[in-house]
Scaffold this motif. Structure first.
Motif, PDB file in Angstrom:
ATOM      1  N   ALA A 136       1.834  -3.296  -9.750  1.00  0.00           N
ATOM      2  CA  ALA A 136       2.370  -2.822 -10.974  1.00  0.00           C
ATOM      3  C   ALA A 136       1.256  -2.924 -12.105  1.00  0.00           C
ATOM      4  CB  ALA A 136       3.818  -3.141 -11.303  1.00  0.00           C
ATOM      5  N   LEU A 137       0.804  -4.038 -12.238  1.00  0.00           N
ATOM      6  CA  LEU A 137       0.059  -4.302 -13.289  1.00  0.00           C
ATOM      7  C   LEU A 137      -1.426  -3.501 -12.862  1.00  0.00           C
ATOM      8  CD1 LEU A 137      -0.052  -8.183 -13.878  1.00  0.00           C
ATOM      9  CD2 LEU A 137       1.098  -6.324 -14.920  1.00  0.00           C
ATOM     10  N   ASN A 138      -1.722  -3.224 -11.666  1.00  0.00           N
ATOM     11  CA  ASN A 138      -2.911  -2.455 -11.376  1.00  0.00           C
ATOM     12  C   ASN A 138      -2.655  -1.142 -11.766  1.00  0.00           C
ATOM     13  OD1 ASN A 138      -4.716  -4.516 -10.708  1.00  0.00           O
ATOM     14  ND2 ASN A 138      -3.934  -4.581  -8.559  1.00  0.00           N
ATOM     15  N   LYS A 140      -1.309  -0.079 -14.334  1.00  0.00           N
ATOM     16  CA  LYS A 140      -1.205   0.054 -16.020  1.00  0.00           C
ATOM     17  C   LYS A 140      -2.301   0.751 -16.471  1.00  0.00           C
ATOM     18  CE  LYS A 140      -0.876  -2.761 -20.045  1.00  0.00           C
ATOM     19  NZ  LYS A 140      -2.154  -2.234 -20.773  1.00  0.00           N
TER      20      LYS A 140
END
Lengths: 140, 140
Positions: A136-138, A140
């Motif tokens: 999920a952070l990637n 972003k």
């Protein structure tokens, strides 16, 4: 798991994960037995979904597993909050009852290698959540 | 999250999930601050991976979040064992500090709709594990 085949599935632990799976799998037409040491936990089984059996007992005791007819099980799922209970019950299912499919929930990523060593299939929720979060952070 | 960009990431909770993420993200070169109410939990941070800051405190208190410079955070991750703390801290991060990316871990699938309502992105480990297990059974 062929759609048409009704499997005999034993779910150990009737907490959030166990009750979710027991409701879902019973609703899909499988024969489901749920084991939990605390009978109050069976309140999470929904009458409109779950039509299986409930057994109150300690799933690390052979007598309890025999009573659940583990020798007939196609699938055993270890879903208690205690990963050691899940691993132990998974090992018994595999080694003593020759259950063809055994799946256990673990929390500690450090126990993954031990599960691999003893040949017990596992789902590590911590690793799963961490992977999902990093993905999920990637994004972003 | 572009590979080259160093993000300011606050991880709330230094249990299995929080420490795993803090170690990994710090090791990847991000600036990581970890908050936990119990200082012993920081023992899970590995000296060869984690080079961030540790803050002892209650992450539902504004003063603690301000001390962690939440107004500067690119990412806030709620990873304590108490999903209500995670959701509450996530709401504060989003509403009071306008953090662009907020991710919280929940356990109860019944809380998913509440998280969607308040616009807090979540990972529900129970649903994740259940999906993975059902997929594994379907592969039988």
């Amino acid at each position: 798991m062929a759609e048409a085949k009704c499997l005999y599935i034993i779910v150990i632990g009737c907490g959030r994960l166990g009750s979710f799976l027991a409701n879902r799998l019973s609703n899909q037409g499988h024969s489901v037995v749920v084991i939990d040491i605390n009978p109050n936990s069976f309140d999470a089984l929904m009458a409109d979904q779950f039509s299986g059996f409930k057994i109150e007992g300690d799933a690390t005791e052979l007598a309890v597993l025999s009573h659940a007819k583990m020798d007939k099980a196609d699938v055993v799922i270890g879903a208690t909050h205690d990963e050691n209970v899940n691993i132990m019950a998974g090992q018994i299912a595999k080694n003593n009852f020759n259950v063809p499919k055994v799946l256990v929930r673990i929390l500690d990523p450090n126990k993954e290698s031990f599960c691999r060593q003893i040949g017990v299939e596992y789902i590590c929720t911590t690793s799963l959540a961490a992977e999902k979060m990093i993905t999920a952070l990637n994004q972003k």
